[in-house]
Design an enzyme around this catalytic site. Structure first.
Site: not given
Length: 397
Positions: A265, A100, A200
């Site tokens: 993100s 990530h 989200n």
């Protein structure tokens, strides 16, 4: 107090929806190949013109995330230092087991390499890798961070005198830890541009606060799609400041290669990259002025901000094309694009997923097919009746 990184394997299920969150284990191969084509998020701007204005040189961006793997060739040499690990007990922040943080860093500062159209927006900026979550735990489980490790990471970034902090995470259960609020405020007071993902969980379109994005002074970033409209998953709320591409985002992964992912993100580092370019081009401007200029020059549907995309979708070239010193708060004006003239206001919609689009098209096709069947059947009956009537008429003449 656990925090969720979105989207990722260890994210809070209340913040991430499998319908739009890609599974890194199946979609992303660490050490895989690069993607040859230029991603749409870069096609919307002219990179050569952007590079002529600024490259992010002299700017350091702290990526508070799962770590950043600098083994990827596009990130090799892009670290300001080895950073720090606040969750796994390592000496630095350059291990990324989840991928990530490496994706986030790539969107900001990945170098250009042959045979790939992807690169970071600010390739001369430096990344400070700070791991606050996503370490190796016992029995192969992931060791998650919490508000304490995030606070420690923020404080470390402030101590290192970074210009920008990117946080692509939000707290589970939309909690508001006091220590986190204080740490963010200290970073903002230090003149650091703090960029955070809005979250989200916006499929329902309802306004909900997320943290740290909702804190005063933080640039809360929503995700936009290819039409410059809010991505269907992007969290709505009055705290949203600006939007950026967050759908089908190409970026770097650990051990080399690239893959795609989506979520706020990856919209947040897009804005962090633009902020790095602006810090390079306008070193005398303070953080509030840079944020205000990004908001003023964003591609927006109305003069005033809204709860879906804030002031609109960030326009890197427009933000770098006006050297007039801005104020510290954005001015509501008629929508502008690339610093030139009026543009047609864009619609703000909930958007639809690829699955929803496929279902819609399938319904259209099925409906059209049934209509043809009905028309053909009806025509056959009409012809048959006409023949019968004609035959009967001839017999009575």
């Amino acid at each position: 107090m656990c925090l969720a990184t979105a989207p990722s394997a260890f994210a809070d299920s209340r913040s991430d929806d499998p319908a739009f969150s890609l599974d890194s284990s199946s979609e992303c191969k660490f050490g895989g190949k690069n993607i040859a084509s230029t991603p749409w998020s870069l096609q919307r701007i002219i990179m050569d013109q952007l590079k002529d204005k600024a490259t992010g040189k002299g700017v350091t961006v702290a990526v508070i995330d799962t770590g950043v793997d600098d083994d990827n060739k596009q990130l090799a040499g892009q670290m300001a230092s080895k950073g720090k690990d606040f969750v796994g007990g390592r000496a630095d922040g350059t291990q990324d087991l989840q991928g990530h943080g490496t994706k986030v860093a790539g969107i900001i500062a990945a170098k250009k390499v042959p045979n790939s159209g992807f690169m970071g927006l600010a390739p001369d900026a430096k990344i400070l890798p700070i791991r606050y979550t996503g370490a190796a735990g016992k029995n192969g489980k992931v060791k998650n961070g919490n508000s304490d490790t995030m606070v420690a990471a923020i404080n470390y970034a402030v101590e290192q005198r970074v210009q920008i902090i990117n946080i692509s995470s939000d707290t589970q259960g939309r909690r508001d830890p006091e220590a986190l609020r204080i740490a963010i405020q200290e970073a903002v007071d230090a003149g650091i541009i703090v960029v955070a993902a809005a979250g989200n969980a916006g499929v329902d379109g309802l306004s909900k606060k997320t943290y740290p994005a909702s804190y005063d002074g933080v640039v809360a970033v929503a995700a936009s799609d290819r039409n410059d409209e809010r991505a269907f998953f992007s969290q709505a709320g009055d705290f949203v400041d600006i939007a950026a591409p967050g759908v089908d985002m190409v970026s770097t992964v650990p051990k080399g290669g690239q893959c795609t992912d989506q979520g706020t993100s990856f919209a947040a580092p897009y804005v962090a990259g633009v902020a790095a370019l602006m810090k390079d081009r306008y070193p005398e401007w303070n953080s509030k002025q840079i944020i205000a200029r990004m908001q003023e020059t964003a591609q927006r549907p109305t003069a005033e901000p809204n709860r879906y995309v804030g002031w609109g979708v960030v326009d890197p070239l427009a933000a770098l094309s006006n050297s007039t010193e801005p104020g510290e708060t954005p001015k509501p004006e008629a929508p502008q694009q690339a610093g030139s003239g009026q543009v047609t206001p864009m619609r703000v919609t909930m958007g639809e997923t690829p699955a929803e689009r496929d279902r819609r098209i399938a319904i259209y096709v099925l409906g059209a097919g049934l209509l043809l069947v009905f028309v053909a059947g009806g025509s056959g009956i009409a012809v048959r009746d006409w023949r019968r009537k004609k035959a009967g008429g001839l017999g009575t003449d």
